[in-house]
Scaffold this motif. Structure first.
Motif, PDB file in Angstrom:
ATOM      1  N   UNK A  99      73.607  51.335  44.403  1.00  0.00           N
ATOM      2  CA  UNK A  99      73.288  50.741  45.701  1.00  0.00           C
ATOM      3  C   UNK A  99      74.011  49.401  45.897  1.00  0.00           C
ATOM      4  N   UNK A 100      74.186  48.662  44.826  1.00  0.00           N
ATOM      5  CA  UNK A 100      74.946  47.406  44.929  1.00  0.00           C
ATOM      6  C   UNK A 100      76.384  47.675  45.355  1.00  0.00           C
ATOM      7  N   UNK A 101      76.957  48.785  44.867  1.00  0.00           N
ATOM      8  CA  UNK A 101      78.341  49.124  45.224  1.00  0.00           C
ATOM      9  C   UNK A 101      78.478  49.456  46.704  1.00  0.00           C
ATOM     10  N   UNK A 102      77.418  49.977  47.309  1.00  0.00           N
ATOM     11  CA  UNK A 102      77.459  50.298  48.733  1.00  0.00           C
ATOM     12  C   UNK A 102      77.583  49.050  49.597  1.00  0.00           C
ATOM     13  N   UNK A 103      77.183  47.924  49.037  1.00  0.00           N
ATOM     14  CA  UNK A 103      77.302  46.663  49.762  1.00  0.00           C
ATOM     15  C   UNK A 103      78.557  45.894  49.360  1.00  0.00           C
ATOM     16  N   UNK A 104      79.471  46.585  48.678  1.00  0.00           N
ATOM     17  CA  UNK A 104      80.754  45.984  48.360  1.00  0.00           C
ATOM     18  C   UNK A 104      80.779  45.106  47.127  1.00  0.00           C
ATOM     19  N   UNK A 105      79.720  45.114  46.334  1.00  0.00           N
ATOM     20  CA  UNK A 105      79.696  44.295  45.122  1.00  0.00           C
ATOM     21  C   UNK A 105      80.515  44.976  44.023  1.00  0.00           C
ATOM     22  N   UNK A 106      81.309  44.186  43.326  1.00  0.00           N
ATOM     23  CA  UNK A 106      82.199  44.728  42.296  1.00  0.00           C
ATOM     24  C   UNK A 106      82.173  43.864  41.040  1.00  0.00           C
ATOM     25  N   UNK A 107      82.636  44.463  39.955  1.00  0.00           N
ATOM     26  CA  UNK A 107      82.894  43.731  38.719  1.00  0.00           C
ATOM     27  C   UNK A 107      81.718  42.921  38.215  1.00  0.00           C
ATOM     28  N   UNK A 108      82.025  41.698  37.789  1.00  0.00           N
ATOM     29  CA  UNK A 108      81.011  40.847  37.183  1.00  0.00           C
ATOM     30  C   UNK A 108      79.902  40.481  38.171  1.00  0.00           C
ATOM     31  N   UNK A 109      80.276  40.284  39.429  1.00  0.00           N
ATOM     32  CA  UNK A 109      79.252  39.938  40.432  1.00  0.00           C
ATOM     33  C   UNK A 109      78.220  41.051  40.543  1.00  0.00           C
ATOM     34  N   UNK A 110      78.691  42.311  40.574  1.00  0.00           N
ATOM     35  CA  UNK A 110      77.750  43.425  40.661  1.00  0.00           C
ATOM     36  C   UNK A 110      76.895  43.498  39.408  1.00  0.00           C
ATOM     37  N   UNK A 111      77.509  43.360  38.230  1.00  0.00           N
ATOM     38  CA  UNK A 111      76.763  43.422  36.976  1.00  0.00           C
ATOM     39  C   UNK A 111      75.681  42.332  36.939  1.00  0.00           C
ATOM     40  N   UNK A 112      76.031  41.132  37.332  1.00  0.00           N
ATOM     41  CA  UNK A 112      75.079  40.018  37.298  1.00  0.00           C
ATOM     42  C   UNK A 112      73.904  40.261  38.245  1.00  0.00           C
ATOM     43  N   UNK A 113      74.195  40.799  39.436  1.00  0.00           N
ATOM     44  CA  UNK A 113      73.127  41.002  40.411  1.00  0.00           C
ATOM     45  C   UNK A 113      72.240  42.189  40.031  1.00  0.00           C
ATOM     46  N   UNK A 114      72.822  43.181  39.380  1.00  0.00           N
ATOM     47  CA  UNK A 114      72.006  44.294  38.888  1.00  0.00           C
ATOM     48  C   UNK A 114      71.037  43.798  37.820  1.00  0.00           C
ATOM     49  N   UNK A 115      71.536  43.006  36.896  1.00  0.00           N
ATOM     50  CA  UNK A 115      70.678  42.455  35.832  1.00  0.00           C
ATOM     51  C   UNK A 115      69.587  41.566  36.433  1.00  0.00           C
ATOM     52  N   UNK A 116      69.955  40.810  37.440  1.00  0.00           N
ATOM     53  CA  UNK A 116      68.994  39.917  38.088  1.00  0.00           C
ATOM     54  C   UNK A 116      67.903  40.712  38.801  1.00  0.00           C
TER      55      UNK A 116
END
Length: 310
Positions: A99-116
């Motif tokens: 779902x984070x990828x659907x909002x254009x999140x990539x790489x480290x930013x996506x990983x960090x927000x998923x963990x958060x």
């Protein structure tokens, strides 16, 4: 206003889902949108989400007109639907990451927000487990994480505590309060009046496609507190009693609820005797009579004539 609609209309063939909906929601509050089934809540949310186009009227989100605002507005919003929007054969981490990828999140930013997001819903220790192995409450928490992983400014929560255990329910409610403390605007729909009373800064009651009342809990209570309420618990004949009592001019509204009837009257001291005589006349067994101050359920019943779950 973060969300503002004016004279919003929508029909599905012969069904008028929205009939001139006027609604304004301030930034940074928890706003409860309450209404019985079929009142227009879902249609309004679908229009805001861009899933359905309104027939007429105006809608602005963050000051920008919809439709026409594009992805800029969509990325400001997060949706947590009543029906679980998770993939059973993916892990918790994989679900949120998708779902984070659907909002254009990539790489480290996506990983960090998923963990958060995992940490926020207390699922960090279960991030590698498949969603199909989760309890109902854990799935609800994962559903929430998927809807907020991109850290939206406006969050729509549609019945987020349906069918879950008290512990998970309390966790979700505390999470909502925490999101609001972060400055997020939350639009909250629920069939649990106590949740709206506890969480919401302002409440709008929608019925037949229109907002029929709006304000703080105290303001809504005061709309009927100048009059008096009588609750009569009865064994049967509730609908028949409603028809009989409708002839009394001192009665302002009558609503049938589980186990009895709720009567709003103008304060005439003789009204109770008249009510009892009428009910005895139709053979109703009266189990209990009480006067009470209005709560949110009473306000809703008085204004719509229905319970929230009708």
């Amino acid at each position: 206003m973060v969300i503002e609609s004016r004279n919003l209309t929508k029909s599905y063939k012969e069904v008028k889902a929205l009939q001139g909906l006027d609604l304004s929601i301030e930034k940074g509050i928890i706003y409860g949108l309450l209404g019985p089934n079929g009142a227009g809540k879902s249609t309004f949310i679908n229009i805001v989400a861009g899933l359905v186009k309104a027939d007429g009227g105006e809608l602005k989100i963050a000051g920008k007109p919809v439709p026409g605002a594009g992805n800029e507005i969509k990325n400001l919003m997060g949706f947590v639907p009543q029906e679980l929007a998770i993939y059973e054969d993916l892990t918790a981490y994989e679900n949120i990451s998708f779902f984070a990828s659907l909002y254009g999140l990539k790489g480290k930013e996506r990983k960090d927000k998923v963990e958060k997001a995992l940490e926020f819903v207390a699922l960090s220790d279960r991030k590698k487990d498949f969603a199909k192995n989760f309890s109902g409450g854990m799935k609800r928490r994962l559903n929430l994480a998927c809807g907020i992983c991109h850290e939206p400014e406006i969050i729509f929560l549609d019945e987020p505590t349906v069918g879950i255990d008290p512990q998970s329910r309390n966790h979700i409610m505390e999470s909502i309060k925490e999101l609001n403390k972060m400055g997020r605007t939350v639009i909250y729909t629920t069939h649990y009046m106590e949740e709206a009373e506890t969480l919401c800064d302002r409440i709008g009651i929608i019925d037949n496609g229109r907002i029929i009342a709006e304000g703080t809990l105290g303001e809504l209570q005061r709309t009927i507190s100048e009059n008096e309420l009588i609750y009569i618990e009865t064994a049967d004949f509730a609908e028949k009693a409603k028809d009989s009592l409708a002839e009394e001019k001192d009665i302002l509204s009558i609503a049938v609820e589980d186990g009895g009837i709720l009567i709003q009257h103008n304060g005439n001291r003789n009204i109770l005797g008249k009510i009892v005589n009428r009910l005895n006349g139709i053979g109703m067994e009266i189990r209990k009579v009480e006067s009470r101050m209005p709560n949110l359920e009473d306000v809703f019943l008085s204004m719509t004539g229905r319970t929230l779950r009708d």
